[in-house]
Design an enzyme around this catalytic site. Structure first.
Site, PDB file in Angstrom:
ATOM      1  N   GLU A  33       0.947  -1.233  -0.021  1.00  0.00           N
ATOM      2  CA  GLU A  33       0.023   0.088  -0.061  1.00  0.00           C
ATOM      3  C   GLU A  33       0.621   1.378   0.069  1.00  0.00           C
ATOM      4  OE1 GLU A  33      -3.339   1.020  -0.343  1.00  0.00           O
ATOM      5  OE2 GLU A  33      -2.470   2.852  -0.013  1.00  0.00           O
ATOM      6  N   ARG A 107     -16.485   4.426   5.714  1.00  0.00           N
ATOM      7  CA  ARG A 107     -15.483   3.872   4.929  1.00  0.00           C
ATOM      8  C   ARG A 107     -14.311   3.568   6.079  1.00  0.00           C
ATOM      9  NH1 ARG A 107     -15.197   4.776  -0.543  1.00  0.00           N
ATOM     10  NH2 ARG A 107     -17.094   5.219  -1.356  1.00  0.00           N
ATOM     11  N   TYR A 209     -28.151   9.135   3.533  1.00  0.00           N
ATOM     12  CA  TYR A 209     -28.390   7.962   4.248  1.00  0.00           C
ATOM     13  C   TYR A 209     -27.661   7.762   5.512  1.00  0.00           C
ATOM     14  CZ  TYR A 209     -23.837   6.309   2.216  1.00  0.00           C
ATOM     15  OH  TYR A 209     -22.698   6.321   1.620  1.00  0.00           O
ATOM     16  N   ASP A 270     -11.868  -1.103  -8.881  1.00  0.00           N
ATOM     17  CA  ASP A 270     -11.643   0.065  -9.598  1.00  0.00           C
ATOM     18  C   ASP A 270     -10.684   0.026 -10.537  1.00  0.00           C
ATOM     19  OD1 ASP A 270     -13.835   1.015  -8.398  1.00  0.00           O
ATOM     20  OD2 ASP A 270     -12.761   2.967  -7.634  1.00  0.00           O
TER      21      ASP A 270
HETATM   22  C1  LIG Z   1     -19.209   9.383  -4.080  1.00  0.00           C
HETATM   23  C2  LIG Z   1     -18.694   7.960  -4.211  1.00  0.00           C
HETATM   24  C3  LIG Z   1     -19.667   7.150  -3.432  1.00  0.00           C
HETATM   25  C4  LIG Z   1     -19.564   5.998  -3.516  1.00  0.00           C
HETATM   26  N1  LIG Z   1     -20.538   5.016  -2.865  1.00  0.00           N
HETATM   27  C5  LIG Z   1     -20.373   3.781  -2.874  1.00  0.00           C
HETATM   28  C6  LIG Z   1     -21.375   2.862  -2.351  1.00  0.00           C
HETATM   29  O1  LIG Z   1     -22.206   3.306  -1.429  1.00  0.00           O
HETATM   30  N2  LIG Z   1     -21.054   1.473  -2.350  1.00  0.00           N
HETATM   31  C7  LIG Z   1     -20.000   0.757  -3.204  1.00  0.00           C
HETATM   32  O2  LIG Z   1     -20.233  -0.268  -3.245  1.00  0.00           O
HETATM   33  N3  LIG Z   1     -19.288   1.704  -3.950  1.00  0.00           N
HETATM   34  C8  LIG Z   1     -19.478   3.030  -3.756  1.00  0.00           C
HETATM   35  N4  LIG Z   1     -18.290   3.896  -4.374  1.00  0.00           N
HETATM   36  C9  LIG Z   1     -17.324   3.215  -5.291  1.00  0.00           C
HETATM   37  C10 LIG Z   1     -16.211   2.623  -4.400  1.00  0.00           C
HETATM   38  O3  LIG Z   1     -15.644   3.727  -3.370  1.00  0.00           O
HETATM   39  C11 LIG Z   1     -14.962   2.248  -5.133  1.00  0.00           C
HETATM   40  O4  LIG Z   1     -15.451   1.333  -6.344  1.00  0.00           O
HETATM   41  C12 LIG Z   1     -14.192   1.507  -4.385  1.00  0.00           C
HETATM   42  O5  LIG Z   1     -13.593   2.191  -3.289  1.00  0.00           O
HETATM   43  C13 LIG Z   1     -13.064   0.722  -5.160  1.00  0.00           C
HETATM   44  O6  LIG Z   1     -12.148  -0.032  -4.041  1.00  0.00           O
HETATM   45  P1  LIG Z   1     -10.702  -0.621  -4.791  1.00  0.00           P
HETATM   46  O7  LIG Z   1     -10.123  -1.232  -3.723  1.00  0.00           O
HETATM   47  O8  LIG Z   1     -11.120  -1.108  -6.153  1.00  0.00           O
HETATM   48  O9  LIG Z   1      -9.869   0.959  -5.047  1.00  0.00           O
HETATM   49  P2  LIG Z   1      -9.566   2.086  -4.233  1.00  0.00           P
HETATM   50  O10 LIG Z   1     -10.557   2.384  -3.157  1.00  0.00           O
HETATM   51  O11 LIG Z   1      -9.227   3.151  -5.175  1.00  0.00           O
HETATM   52  O12 LIG Z   1      -8.292   1.436  -3.263  1.00  0.00           O
HETATM   53  C14 LIG Z   1      -7.042   1.633  -3.989  1.00  0.00           C
HETATM   54  C15 LIG Z   1      -5.904   1.301  -3.029  1.00  0.00           C
HETATM   55  O13 LIG Z   1      -4.569   1.288  -3.829  1.00  0.00           O
HETATM   56  C16 LIG Z   1      -3.578   2.011  -3.298  1.00  0.00           C
HETATM   57  N5  LIG Z   1      -2.618   2.436  -4.388  1.00  0.00           N
HETATM   58  C17 LIG Z   1      -2.956   3.005  -5.502  1.00  0.00           C
HETATM   59  N6  LIG Z   1      -2.215   2.912  -6.273  1.00  0.00           N
HETATM   60  C18 LIG Z   1      -1.081   2.474  -5.530  1.00  0.00           C
HETATM   61  C19 LIG Z   1       0.173   2.066  -5.962  1.00  0.00           C
HETATM   62  N7  LIG Z   1       0.894   2.448  -7.254  1.00  0.00           N
HETATM   63  N8  LIG Z   1       0.870   1.323  -5.100  1.00  0.00           N
HETATM   64  C20 LIG Z   1       0.525   0.928  -3.893  1.00  0.00           C
HETATM   65  N9  LIG Z   1      -0.776   1.123  -3.591  1.00  0.00           N
HETATM   66  C21 LIG Z   1      -1.458   1.833  -4.569  1.00  0.00           C
HETATM   67  C22 LIG Z   1      -4.559   3.297  -2.664  1.00  0.00           C
HETATM   68  O14 LIG Z   1      -3.897   4.087  -1.734  1.00  0.00           O
HETATM   69  C23 LIG Z   1      -5.817   2.737  -2.200  1.00  0.00           C
HETATM   70  O15 LIG Z   1      -5.560   2.365  -0.737  1.00  0.00           O
HETATM   71  C24 LIG Z   1     -18.518   5.358  -4.498  1.00  0.00           C
HETATM   72  C25 LIG Z   1     -17.745   6.167  -4.969  1.00  0.00           C
HETATM   73  C26 LIG Z   1     -17.904   7.350  -5.001  1.00  0.00           C
HETATM   74  C27 LIG Z   1     -16.709   8.367  -5.641  1.00  0.00           C
END
Ligand SMILES: Cc1cc2nc3c(=O)[nH]c(=O)nc-3n(C[C@H](O)[C@H](O)[C@H](O)COP(=O)(O)OP(=O)(O)OC[C@H]3O[C@@H](n4cnc5c(N)ncnc54)[C@H](O)[C@@H]3O)c2cc1C
Length: 354
Positions: A33, A107, A209, A270
């Site tokens: 991370e 979160r 909510y 994502d």
């Molecule tokens: C306004 C808003 C509301 C939302 N509401 C919801 C909801 O109610 N329910 C829901 O299911 N989803 C919701 N989402 C979507 C959700 O937030 C994301 O889809 C989710 O956080 C994706 O998780 P992830 O672990 O794939 O990526 P991320 O949360 O982006 O995590 C990526 C991690 O990787 C780390 N990282 C990045 N690059 C590197 C690197 N090069 N080297 C090492 N570490 C790195 C980052 O620091 C981070 O910790 C919402 C999004 C938004 C914008």
């Protein structure tokens, strides 16, 4: 056979969920991370039953129950006067139908629960991955390289791992702004009604909510927040006034990846399929990915992709279409939408929640 070495890039919701799901299959991971400490904002997140089913299955039920609220319904309201357009029961109706609850929480609490479950020593903080190669080698800012049998790119919207996985010109694969931003705030509102409220109006919408001890507010508009909701339902205006300055998050989408893996690299969450938050499914899909990847195992990445690619493309497309539907100008099409909303119920969510 030598034990499989798994490296996960990113300790967000997706990265921690896959570390846990793999641990449940006796595969241990190292999670890299970039942040120096567990990173999550204090805003809210809704976790629908397709996500909580996975997390409860991993034994997180009691920890999640301690930090979440179970909204009893989602109410859709008209922008101008707050008139109720439709109500979908959540709460016990969701648990009975899908065997898992609909939760709302902060979160930071979700991330804490996941960190506690993966245990100490699994996440290496301050490790920013700068490149990944198909043979499973990761390089980092200022740290020695690391090689693994499987590298899971859970590094979010601007994934470094995705850069190697994708097969086409990088310029075609950049995150594309959808033209809207979400403005987020949490109001100190202990005892807020346990309902998800969505206000729909021309070219913008808002969602409120409950989260423990507060009310999470998200307002989506193309331009600045200031004045964007003038003339909307008084209840929403009161909340926006009480919220004070909100934090702006521009919203993005990205092409569907032709392949989710290459060599020893795979992507998840994502990094694989960013989507606008209009169905509250981005993190939920990352959690589904985690379960599917663990079930397929590091040896069967084609099966993982096969299970996830179509499903996530459908959810992402529905999220984009949902935004357009939410934002219809007043008129015949909006009235047709409102009739559809009035007639819809929980079974219409089966494709998403089951
Ligand atoms: C306004 C808003 C509301 C939302 N509401 C919801 C909801 O109610 N329910 C829901 O299911 N989803 C919701 N989402 C979507 C959700 O937030 C994301 O889809 C989710 O956080 C994706 O998780 P992830 O672990 O794939 O990526 P991320 O949360 O982006 O995590 C990526 C991690 O990787 C780390 N990282 C990045 N690059 C590197 C690197 N090069 N080297 C090492 N570490 C790195 C980052 O620091 C981070 O910790 C919402 C999004 C938004 C914008």
């Amino acid at each position: 056979m030598a034990p499989q070495r798994v490296a996960v890039v990113g300790a967000g919701i997706g990265g921690l969920a896959v570390a846990l799901a793999l641990a449940a299959k006796d595969l241990s991971c190292t999670v890299f991370e970039r942040s120096a400490a567990p990173a999550a904002d204090g805003f809210g997140i809704q976790l629908p039953p397709n996500a909580t089913r996975v997390l409860y299955g991993l034994g997180l039920g009691p920890a999640l129950d301690a930090v979440s609220v179970r909204p009893v319904a989602r109410e859709i309201r008209r922008w101008s006067d707050g008139a109720l357009l439709g109500r979908v029961p959540l709460g016990a109706a969701v648990t009975d139908r899908y065997g898992a609850p609909y939760l709302a929480l902060r979160r930071a609490d979700l991330i804490s629960v996941l960190h506690a479950a993966v245990g100490p020593g699994v996440v290496r903080f301050g490790a920013r991955c700068t490149a990944a190669t198909p043979d499973g080698t990761l390089t980092f800012d200022g740290a020695p390289a690391h090689t693994a049998d499987l590298v899971v790119g859970a590094d979010g919207l601007r994934s470094v791992v995705r850069r190697t996985v994708r097969a086409y010109l990088s310029v075609l694969d950049e995150p594309r702004p959808i033209g809207y931003a979400a403005y987020r705030a949490v109001l100190p509102a202990a005892g807020a009604p346990p309902v998800v409220t969505v206000w729909l109006g021309p070219d913008r919408h808002a969602v409120a909510y409950p989260v423990p001890g507060g009310l999470n507010l998200v307002a989506v508009t193309a331009g600045p927040l200031e004045g964007a909701f003038d003339g909307w339902d008084g209840e929403l205006c009161k909340l926006l006034d009480a919220a004070g300055p909100a934090v702006r998050h521009p919203l993005y989408t990205r092409r569907v990846l032709p392949s989710w893996y290459r060599g020893r690299l795979a992507v998840l969450g994502d990094a694989a399929h960013p989507m606008p938050p209009f169905l509250a499914q981005g993190a939920a899909q990352a959690i589904e990915d985690a379960a599917a990847l663990a079930a397929s195992g590091p040896q069967d990445l084609p099966r993982y992709e096969g299970e996830r690619r179509e499903r996530t493309a459908r959810v992402a497309a529905a999220s984009i279409a949902g935004g357009a539907d939410y934002h219809l100008p007043d008129g015949a099409e909006q009235r047709r939408r409102d009739r559809r909303i009035a007639a819809s119920g929980l079974p219409d969510q089966d494709w998403l929640f089951a």
